[in-house]
Design a protein around this motif. Structure first.
Motif, PDB file in Angstrom:
ATOM      1  N   THR A 156      -8.152 -15.010   6.576  1.00  0.00           N
ATOM      2  CA  THR A 156      -9.510 -14.512   6.374  1.00  0.00           C
ATOM      3  C   THR A 156      -9.565 -13.008   6.138  1.00  0.00           C
ATOM      4  N   GLY A 157      -8.406 -12.365   6.029  1.00  0.00           N
ATOM      5  CA  GLY A 157      -8.366 -10.960   5.650  1.00  0.00           C
ATOM      6  C   GLY A 157      -8.359  -9.959   6.780  1.00  0.00           C
ATOM      7  N   THR A 158      -8.161 -10.425   8.008  1.00  0.00           N
ATOM      8  CA  THR A 158      -8.153  -9.493   9.143  1.00  0.00           C
ATOM      9  C   THR A 158      -7.040  -8.462   8.998  1.00  0.00           C
ATOM     10  N   SER A 159      -5.835  -8.912   8.650  1.00  0.00           N
ATOM     11  CA  SER A 159      -4.714  -7.981   8.477  1.00  0.00           C
ATOM     12  C   SER A 159      -4.917  -7.121   7.238  1.00  0.00           C
ATOM     13  N   SER A 160      -5.468  -7.702   6.170  1.00  0.00           N
ATOM     14  CA  SER A 160      -5.695  -6.944   4.935  1.00  0.00           C
ATOM     15  C   SER A 160      -6.674  -5.797   5.164  1.00  0.00           C
ATOM     16  N   ALA A 161      -7.725  -6.069   5.919  1.00  0.00           N
ATOM     17  CA  ALA A 161      -8.715  -5.032   6.207  1.00  0.00           C
ATOM     18  C   ALA A 161      -8.095  -3.894   7.006  1.00  0.00           C
ATOM     19  N   ALA A 162      -7.199  -4.235   7.934  1.00  0.00           N
ATOM     20  CA  ALA A 162      -6.521  -3.200   8.724  1.00  0.00           C
ATOM     21  C   ALA A 162      -5.631  -2.343   7.832  1.00  0.00           C
ATOM     22  N   LEU A 163      -4.947  -2.979   6.886  1.00  0.00           N
ATOM     23  CA  LEU A 163      -4.091  -2.234   5.959  1.00  0.00           C
ATOM     24  C   LEU A 163      -4.908  -1.340   5.030  1.00  0.00           C
ATOM     25  N   ALA A 164      -6.088  -1.825   4.614  1.00  0.00           N
ATOM     26  CA  ALA A 164      -6.908  -1.096   3.648  1.00  0.00           C
ATOM     27  C   ALA A 164      -7.541   0.160   4.229  1.00  0.00           C
ATOM     28  N   LYS A 165      -7.574   0.273   5.550  1.00  0.00           N
ATOM     29  CA  LYS A 165      -8.159   1.470   6.171  1.00  0.00           C
ATOM     30  C   LYS A 165      -7.403   2.737   5.786  1.00  0.00           C
ATOM     31  N   SER A 166      -6.159   2.572   5.349  1.00  0.00           N
ATOM     32  CA  SER A 166      -5.340   3.725   4.951  1.00  0.00           C
ATOM     33  C   SER A 166      -5.759   4.299   3.610  1.00  0.00           C
ATOM     34  N   GLY A 167      -6.563   3.549   2.858  1.00  0.00           N
ATOM     35  CA  GLY A 167      -6.912   3.970   1.512  1.00  0.00           C
ATOM     36  C   GLY A 167      -6.069   3.310   0.443  1.00  0.00           C
ATOM     37  N   ALA A 168      -5.097   2.482   0.856  1.00  0.00           N
ATOM     38  CA  ALA A 168      -4.291   1.743  -0.106  1.00  0.00           C
ATOM     39  C   ALA A 168      -5.120   0.634  -0.747  1.00  0.00           C
ATOM     40  N   GLU A 169      -4.736   0.229  -1.947  1.00  0.00           N
ATOM     41  CA  GLU A 169      -5.357  -0.923  -2.592  1.00  0.00           C
ATOM     42  C   GLU A 169      -4.643  -2.176  -2.091  1.00  0.00           C
ATOM     43  N   VAL A 170      -5.356  -3.017  -1.381  1.00  0.00           N
ATOM     44  CA  VAL A 170      -4.754  -4.191  -0.751  1.00  0.00           C
ATOM     45  C   VAL A 170      -5.248  -5.459  -1.442  1.00  0.00           C
ATOM     46  N   ILE A 171      -4.308  -6.304  -1.842  1.00  0.00           N
ATOM     47  CA  ILE A 171      -4.616  -7.617  -2.401  1.00  0.00           C
ATOM     48  C   ILE A 171      -4.324  -8.651  -1.324  1.00  0.00           C
ATOM     49  N   ALA A 172      -5.320  -9.447  -0.969  1.00  0.00           N
ATOM     50  CA  ALA A 172      -5.171 -10.480   0.059  1.00  0.00           C
ATOM     51  C   ALA A 172      -4.954 -11.831  -0.632  1.00  0.00           C
ATOM     52  N   LEU A 173      -3.781 -12.414  -0.441  1.00  0.00           N
ATOM     53  CA  LEU A 173      -3.443 -13.685  -1.081  1.00  0.00           C
ATOM     54  C   LEU A 173      -3.276 -14.771  -0.030  1.00  0.00           C
ATOM     55  N   ASP A 174      -3.847 -15.935  -0.299  1.00  0.00           N
ATOM     56  CA  ASP A 174      -3.658 -17.072   0.594  1.00  0.00           C
ATOM     57  C   ASP A 174      -3.678 -18.361  -0.223  1.00  0.00           C
TER      58      ASP A 174
END
Length: 235
Positions: free
Chosen positions: A62-80
């Protein structure tokens, strides 16, 4: 399927996660006795995402880890792989890009990402070594991979206690906390059958990763594995 097994049929695994998507994060927090948040923090630190980088989060749920990674300003792609997880993730995190896709056939070109990570998803892939090769393919030269996965406590007494918890306590908790206890029965079995830390490290080396290492979290209940693709500028 009425009861999950270890065949890891992609269709069955996707359907299983569709069925638990809405309450997945809450149930995981209960089953991990609060450690899930700590493991996520450790994983984000290991990935060390930087502003301007592209990061692929596989089995993002559901993107919990992706949202944490995106806080850095990186562009995060969440794949499932699970349509239900992707749908729920888009509702919760409309600012993130979600992609439904297969870890064994990543829908990306070679060398697209600075970092690739997967948390508690590799053991649900039908052919984990194929997924590792795909991670290697989509990483840039010098790119980094971080895998957070359940593992085997090295101390026998801890391992025995952990397996007793998996076998006897977790099913009771899952029955009360989850909408699909059978899905968690599968997860318990997959944890028990998953290889130990040195074997996963060897799989990473065989996939072409260098500087491979791991460290245990929570006495080895979980392990963080890391590696890098060869740097084309190195001589």
């Amino acid at each position: 399927m009425t009861r999950a097994d270890l065949s890891k049929s992609p269709r069955d695994v996707a359907a299983m996660f569709d069925g638990v998507a809405r309450g997945y994060d809450r149930t995981n927090a209960v089953l991990s006795v609060g450690n899930a948040a700590l493991w996520r923090i450790a994983t984000v630190r290991a990935v060390d995402p930087q502003k301007g980088e592209r990061v692929l989060d596989i089995a993002a749920g559901t993107g919990t880890s992706s949202a944490a990674l995106a806080k850095s300003g990186a562009e995060v792609i969440a794949l499932d792989f699970s349509p239900g997880m992707v749908e729920e993730g888009r509702k919760r995190h409309p600012d993130l890009m979600f992609v439904q896709g297969d870890a064994e056939k990543l829908p990306f070109a070679d060398g697209e990402f600075d970092a690739v990570t997967i948390s508690f998803g590799l053991r649900n892939v039908q052919h984990p070594q194929v997924a590792l090769a795909e991670m290697h393919r989509v990483l840039k030269p010098g790119g980094r991979v971080v895998i957070c996965e359940f593992s085997r406590p090295p101390l026998g007494v801890l391992r025995a206690g952990y397996h007793a918890y998996l076998r006897h306590v977790m099913p009771l908790i899952a029955g009360a906390a989850s909408s699909n206890p059978d899905a968690y029965t599968y997860l318990f079995e997959s944890i028990r059958e998953w290889p130990a830390q040195p074997e996963l490290a060897q799989w990473l080396r065989e996939a072409g990763f260098e500087r491979v290492g791991y460290r245990n979290l929570t006495f080895g209940v979980v392990a963080l594995h890391r590696g890098r693709t060869p740097d084309s500028t190195a001589h």
